[in-house]
Scaffold this motif. Structure first.
Motif, PDB file in Angstrom:
ATOM      1  N   THR A 409       0.808  -1.218   0.000  1.00 58.56           N
ATOM      2  CA  THR A 409       0.000   0.000   0.000  1.00 58.56           C
ATOM      3  C   THR A 409       0.840   1.267   0.000  1.00 58.56           C
ATOM      4  OG1 THR A 409      -1.505  -1.321   1.360  1.00 58.56           O
ATOM      5  CG2 THR A 409      -2.104   0.978   1.007  1.00 58.56           C
ATOM      6  N   LEU A 410       2.057   1.196   0.475  1.00 56.94           N
ATOM      7  CA  LEU A 410       2.916   2.382   0.413  1.00 56.94           C
ATOM      8  C   LEU A 410       3.062   2.850  -1.026  1.00 56.94           C
ATOM      9  CD1 LEU A 410       5.741   1.481   2.959  1.00 56.94           C
ATOM     10  CD2 LEU A 410       3.934   3.186   3.238  1.00 56.94           C
ATOM     11  N   ARG A 411       3.147   1.903  -1.958  1.00 53.46           N
ATOM     12  CA  ARG A 411       3.281   2.302  -3.363  1.00 53.46           C
ATOM     13  C   ARG A 411       1.924   2.670  -3.956  1.00 53.46           C
ATOM     14  NH1 ARG A 411       4.593   1.152  -8.835  1.00 53.46           N
ATOM     15  NH2 ARG A 411       6.389   2.460  -9.350  1.00 53.46           N
ATOM     16  N   VAL A 412       0.855   2.063  -3.457  1.00 50.16           N
ATOM     17  CA  VAL A 412      -0.474   2.462  -3.910  1.00 50.16           C
ATOM     18  C   VAL A 412      -0.655   3.959  -3.697  1.00 50.16           C
ATOM     19  CG1 VAL A 412      -2.963   2.231  -3.504  1.00 50.16           C
ATOM     20  CG2 VAL A 412      -1.498   0.192  -3.513  1.00 50.16           C
ATOM     21  N   ASP A 413      -0.306   4.443  -2.515  1.00 48.21           N
ATOM     22  CA  ASP A 413      -0.433   5.873  -2.215  1.00 48.21           C
ATOM     23  C   ASP A 413       0.396   6.714  -3.179  1.00 48.21           C
ATOM     24  OD1 ASP A 413      -2.185   5.466  -0.105  1.00 48.21           O
ATOM     25  OD2 ASP A 413      -0.608   5.448   1.420  1.00 48.21           O
ATOM     26  N   LEU A 414       1.645   6.295  -3.440  1.00 44.77           N
ATOM     27  CA  LEU A 414       2.527   7.065  -4.326  1.00 44.77           C
ATOM     28  C   LEU A 414       2.019   7.062  -5.767  1.00 44.77           C
ATOM     29  CD1 LEU A 414       6.115   6.025  -3.111  1.00 44.77           C
ATOM     30  CD2 LEU A 414       4.952   8.196  -2.717  1.00 44.77           C
ATOM     31  N   VAL A 415       1.566   5.910  -6.242  1.00 39.95           N
ATOM     32  CA  VAL A 415       1.070   5.822  -7.618  1.00 39.95           C
ATOM     33  C   VAL A 415      -0.203   6.653  -7.769  1.00 39.95           C
ATOM     34  CG1 VAL A 415       0.087   4.270  -9.351  1.00 39.95           C
ATOM     35  CG2 VAL A 415       2.143   3.603  -8.106  1.00 39.95           C
ATOM     36  N   CYS A 416      -1.082   6.605  -6.777  1.00 42.03           N
ATOM     37  CA  CYS A 416      -2.304   7.414  -6.844  1.00 42.03           C
ATOM     38  C   CYS A 416      -1.961   8.895  -6.933  1.00 42.03           C
ATOM     39  CB  CYS A 416      -3.183   7.136  -5.636  1.00 42.03           C
ATOM     40  SG  CYS A 416      -4.036   5.532  -5.691  1.00 42.03           S
ATOM     41  N   ASP A 417      -0.977   9.331  -6.179  1.00 49.45           N
ATOM     42  CA  ASP A 417      -0.543  10.732  -6.249  1.00 49.45           C
ATOM     43  C   ASP A 417      -0.046  11.076  -7.651  1.00 49.45           C
ATOM     44  OD1 ASP A 417      -1.142  11.158  -3.611  1.00 49.45           O
ATOM     45  OD2 ASP A 417       0.915  10.950  -2.883  1.00 49.45           O
ATOM     46  N   LEU A 418       0.766  10.194  -8.230  1.00 46.81           N
ATOM     47  CA  LEU A 418       1.348  10.467  -9.547  1.00 46.81           C
ATOM     48  C   LEU A 418       0.268  10.484 -10.632  1.00 46.81           C
ATOM     49  CD1 LEU A 418       3.769  10.972 -11.340  1.00 46.81           C
ATOM     50  CD2 LEU A 418       4.201   8.502 -11.394  1.00 46.81           C
ATOM     51  N   VAL A 419      -0.655   9.522 -10.588  1.00 49.27           N
ATOM     52  CA  VAL A 419      -1.718   9.485 -11.587  1.00 49.27           C
ATOM     53  C   VAL A 419      -2.614  10.719 -11.444  1.00 49.27           C
ATOM     54  CG1 VAL A 419      -3.750   8.219 -12.391  1.00 49.27           C
ATOM     55  CG2 VAL A 419      -1.658   6.980 -11.804  1.00 49.27           C
ATOM     56  N   ALA A 420      -2.900  11.121 -10.217  1.00 44.96           N
ATOM     57  CA  ALA A 420      -3.711  12.323 -10.012  1.00 44.96           C
ATOM     58  C   ALA A 420      -3.001  13.557 -10.571  1.00 44.96           C
ATOM     59  CB  ALA A 420      -4.003  12.506  -8.527  1.00 44.96           C
ATOM     60  N   HIS A 425      -2.345  17.526 -14.996  1.00 47.68           N
ATOM     61  CA  HIS A 425      -1.441  18.043 -16.025  1.00 47.68           C
ATOM     62  C   HIS A 425      -2.095  17.952 -17.404  1.00 47.68           C
ATOM     63  CE1 HIS A 425       2.506  19.443 -17.162  1.00 47.68           C
ATOM     64  NE2 HIS A 425       2.661  18.466 -18.055  1.00 47.68           N
ATOM     65  N   MET A 426      -2.811  16.862 -17.663  1.00 48.99           N
ATOM     66  CA  MET A 426      -3.501  16.715 -18.941  1.00 48.99           C
ATOM     67  C   MET A 426      -4.588  17.778 -19.091  1.00 48.99           C
ATOM     68  SD  MET A 426      -3.820  12.548 -19.154  1.00 48.99           S
ATOM     69  CE  MET A 426      -4.680  12.538 -20.737  1.00 48.99           C
ATOM     70  N   GLU A 427      -5.287  18.055 -18.002  1.00 51.70           N
ATOM     71  CA  GLU A 427      -6.318  19.083 -18.061  1.00 51.70           C
ATOM     72  C   GLU A 427      -5.705  20.447 -18.369  1.00 51.70           C
ATOM     73  OE1 GLU A 427      -8.657  19.015 -14.531  1.00 51.70           O
ATOM     74  OE2 GLU A 427      -9.584  17.072 -14.984  1.00 51.70           O
ATOM     75  N   GLU A 428      -4.583  20.748 -17.751  1.00 48.96           N
ATOM     76  CA  GLU A 428      -3.917  22.020 -18.012  1.00 48.96           C
ATOM     77  C   GLU A 428      -3.501  22.145 -19.469  1.00 48.96           C
ATOM     78  OE1 GLU A 428      -0.632  22.220 -15.359  1.00 48.96           O
ATOM     79  OE2 GLU A 428      -1.874  22.365 -13.552  1.00 48.96           O
ATOM     80  N   LYS A 429      -3.091  21.025 -20.060  1.00 46.36           N
ATOM     81  CA  LYS A 429      -2.634  21.038 -21.448  1.00 46.36           C
ATOM     82  C   LYS A 429      -3.790  20.921 -22.443  1.00 46.36           C
ATOM     83  CE  LYS A 429       2.026  19.068 -21.132  1.00 46.36           C
ATOM     84  NZ  LYS A 429       2.619  19.973 -22.136  1.00 46.36           N
ATOM     85  N   GLY A 430      -4.972  20.599 -21.952  1.00 46.54           N
ATOM     86  CA  GLY A 430      -6.077  20.342 -22.852  1.00 46.54           C
ATOM     87  C   GLY A 430      -5.888  19.058 -23.627  1.00 46.54           C
ATOM     88  N   ALA A 431      -5.163  18.097 -23.034  1.00 46.46           N
ATOM     89  CA  ALA A 431      -4.852  16.833 -23.715  1.00 46.46           C
ATOM     90  C   ALA A 431      -5.869  15.775 -23.352  1.00 46.46           C
ATOM     91  CB  ALA A 431      -3.451  16.371 -23.341  1.00 46.46           C
ATOM     92  N   VAL A 501       4.013  11.591 -24.223  1.00 48.06           N
ATOM     93  CA  VAL A 501       3.545  12.372 -25.378  1.00 48.06           C
ATOM     94  C   VAL A 501       2.061  12.651 -25.181  1.00 48.06           C
ATOM     95  CG1 VAL A 501       3.221  12.387 -27.873  1.00 48.06           C
ATOM     96  CG2 VAL A 501       5.279  11.366 -26.882  1.00 48.06           C
ATOM     97  N   TYR A 502       1.700  13.926 -25.245  1.00 42.43           N
ATOM     98  CA  TYR A 502       0.307  14.345 -25.037  1.00 42.43           C
ATOM     99  C   TYR A 502      -0.315  14.731 -26.368  1.00 42.43           C
ATOM    100  CZ  TYR A 502       2.087  14.816 -20.250  1.00 42.43           C
ATOM    101  OH  TYR A 502       2.665  14.589 -19.037  1.00 42.43           O
ATOM    102  N   ARG A 503      -1.563  14.378 -26.531  1.00 43.58           N
ATOM    103  CA  ARG A 503      -2.290  14.756 -27.750  1.00 43.58           C
ATOM    104  C   ARG A 503      -3.681  15.228 -27.363  1.00 43.58           C
ATOM    105  NH1 ARG A 503       0.166   9.691 -29.149  1.00 43.58           N
ATOM    106  NH2 ARG A 503       1.861   9.926 -30.624  1.00 43.58           N
TER     107      ARG A 503
END
Length: 503
Positions: A409-420, A425-431, A501-503
């Motif tokens: 679960t220690l990594r679950v917390d870290l991965v959830c943070d990164l995906v969030a 970041h995608m929203e900011e880029k409009g991707a 790569v964002y599109r």
């Protein structure tokens, strides 16, 4: 302090009878529930659903219901950072399920979770920027279809339906019962029986003392020894803090840090001074074993500490069963099953009414789901991981894989943070799309196995390398780092370093 989550906001959309959600989470175990918590907390306007093939929540804690099933990690780190654990450090499977039930209730996740929904295939369309997911529902075999903008794979890392069971000569003539812990029957009565448990890992170490309380005698038959650690069920610091009426949130965080520091030190020693750690583990066991017990033969592994998991035996319960004569250990290979038991290579006959094959599991690449991208099958052994979170050339897909040496679960917390952070970041880029792709400087990079056996060589890892993705020789194409490294690295990941790569 915990609060009840607000009611769901965005409702799933339907087009031509096909349901669409912004994010589809596969798996309702520790990883999937953690992902759902993140989505509810940080993206309340996103629609999402959680699908699980099993009948209820819990993942491995639903699959494994054998006698004595318990955590192999402390619950202060196996629990989520945002949800204090109030029980003993080592907990039974039912207690862990109860903890997950509380998270589901407090976060209002129940309406989002659909059980008995098995994902069988997922196809990505770049033109539509979405996944189409095929689902088989329940025992009826009803076929459903869903679409999603982002697929979050939280299905765990092994095959829940088919455990690993080696083939031994003579099993067809054995007149007793053979059972695997992953498929434990509810009606199996072991009272007064002679039981042989094949295996020496965490499952065997849990089963032996649990069933020895009822069985006539239990023999742990192992091909080779494992390392064991015998911590107390309840940390003395937890007793002190609770006696002082310290808030549970504080106790949780203090104990969490204490256990993390302890595991970090054991991991450091396994690489920097393995001989010292080996001696510590062996000598810690010796006084807990019966007088005259052959420690060198039965409890001295041939591999470096932490090349395989160190099995936890709370309060030394396995050793107590040996001292009291309710259990014994045989270290040998199996020559054949007989009508009444097992004969080993050395000629010893071990009588048995029941044989428990605690022989582990097989890894599964994303739950056996068949993936295609724009009509082309995804062959994972030809792909590279991106920081143990995404896969090269596969758009809008993240996955969760935890640690071997620290709590999952220690990594679950870290991965959830990164995906969030990636979603934001995608929203900011409009991707609408993000896909890991090798940069020009990564051309010719050395490709390495999913896991280096010099680092970790448990049987389920070694025998499953051929079905899993690979890693490179540099970041961000590596994974299986230690928590001590990743808790600094993952929060600082540059999402614009050219590898995404964002599109």
């Amino acid at each position: 302090m915990t609060t009840t989550a607000p009611a769901p906001t965005g409702a799933p959309q339907r087009t031509d009878g096909v349901e669409h959600v912004d994010v589809l989470v596969v798996g309702a175990g520790v990883s999937g529930i953690g992902a759902a918590h993140t989505l509810r907390e940080r993206f309340p306007d996103h629609t999402f659903a959680v699908l699980d093939a099993q009948e209820a929540r819990g993942g491995t804690w639903w699959t494994h219901r054998y006698p004595g099933v318990r955590s192999d990690s402390d619950l202060f780190t196996y629990g989520y950072r945002y949800k204090p654990w109030r029980g003993p450090a080592i907990a039974a499977g039912e207690e862990i399920l109860g903890y997950l039930d509380e998270v589901i209730e407090e976060d209002g996740l129940a309406p989002f979770i659909r059980y008995r929904h098995r994902v069988t295939a997922a196809s990505w369309s770049s033109e539509d920027a979405r996944w189409t997911v095929e689902v088989t529902r329940g025992d009826t075999g009803e076929q459903l279809r869903m679409t999603t903008g982002f697929l979050w794979m939280c299905q765990g890392y092994y095959d829940h339906a088919r455990p690993h069971t080696p083939e031994w000569p003579g099993t067809d003539r054995f007149t007793g019962t053979v059972v695997h812990p992953q498929a434990w029957p509810d009606d199996l009565d072991l009272s007064g029986t002679r039981v042989v448990v094949i295996g020496s890992g965490a499952t065997a170490a849990t089963l032996v003392p649990a069933i020895a309380q009822k069985a006539g005698h239990v023999t742990m038959l192992q091909r080779s020894p494992s390392y064991f650690l015998a911590p107390p069920v309840t940390h003395e610091l937890a007793v002190t803090l609770r006696a002082l009426d310290v808030p549970e949130e504080w106790t949780h965080e203090i104990l969490r840090r204490a256990y993390i520091a302890q595991r970090d030190e054991l991991t450091r020693m396994s690489f920097e001074s393995p001989g010292e750690l080996h001696a510590f583990l062996i000598e810690s066991m010796r006084p807990l074993l019966p007088e005259g017990f052959d420690v060198e033969r039965h409890f001295t592994p041939r591999y470096r500490p932490w090349q395989q998991r160190i099995a936890v035996v709370p309060d030394g319960d396995l050793f107590a069963a040996l001292r009291e004569g309710r259990a014994s250990v045989v270290t040998d290979t199996i020559e054949t099953f007989t009508e009444t038991g097992i004969r080993t290579a050395s000629g010893e006959e071990i009588p048995a009414d029941v044989v428990v094959t605690a022989t582990g599991f097989d890894l599964s690449a994303f739950g056996g789901v068949e993936f295609t991208v724009d009509g082309e099958p995804v062959r994972f052994p030809e792909r590279l991981t991106w920081r143990g979170v995404m896969i090269s050339g596969v758009p809008n897909l993240a996955y969760v894989f935890g640690y071997f040496r620290q709590s999952w679960t220690l990594r679950v917390d870290l991965v959830c943070d990164l995906v969030a952070r990636l979603f934001g970041h995608m929203e900011e880029k409009g991707a609408r799309t993000v896909v890991p792709e090798l940069r020009p400087g990564d051309a010719g990079m050395q490709v390495r196995p999913w896991c280096d056996p010099e680092n970790f060589n448990a049987g389920y890892v070694v025998r499953s390398q051929h079905v899993l993705f690979r890693q490179g020789d540099r970041e961000p194409w590596t994974h299986l780092m230690e928590y001590e490294q990743e808790r600094e690295v993952l929060p600082q990941v540059d999402l614009d370093d050219g590898s995404l790569v964002y599109r």
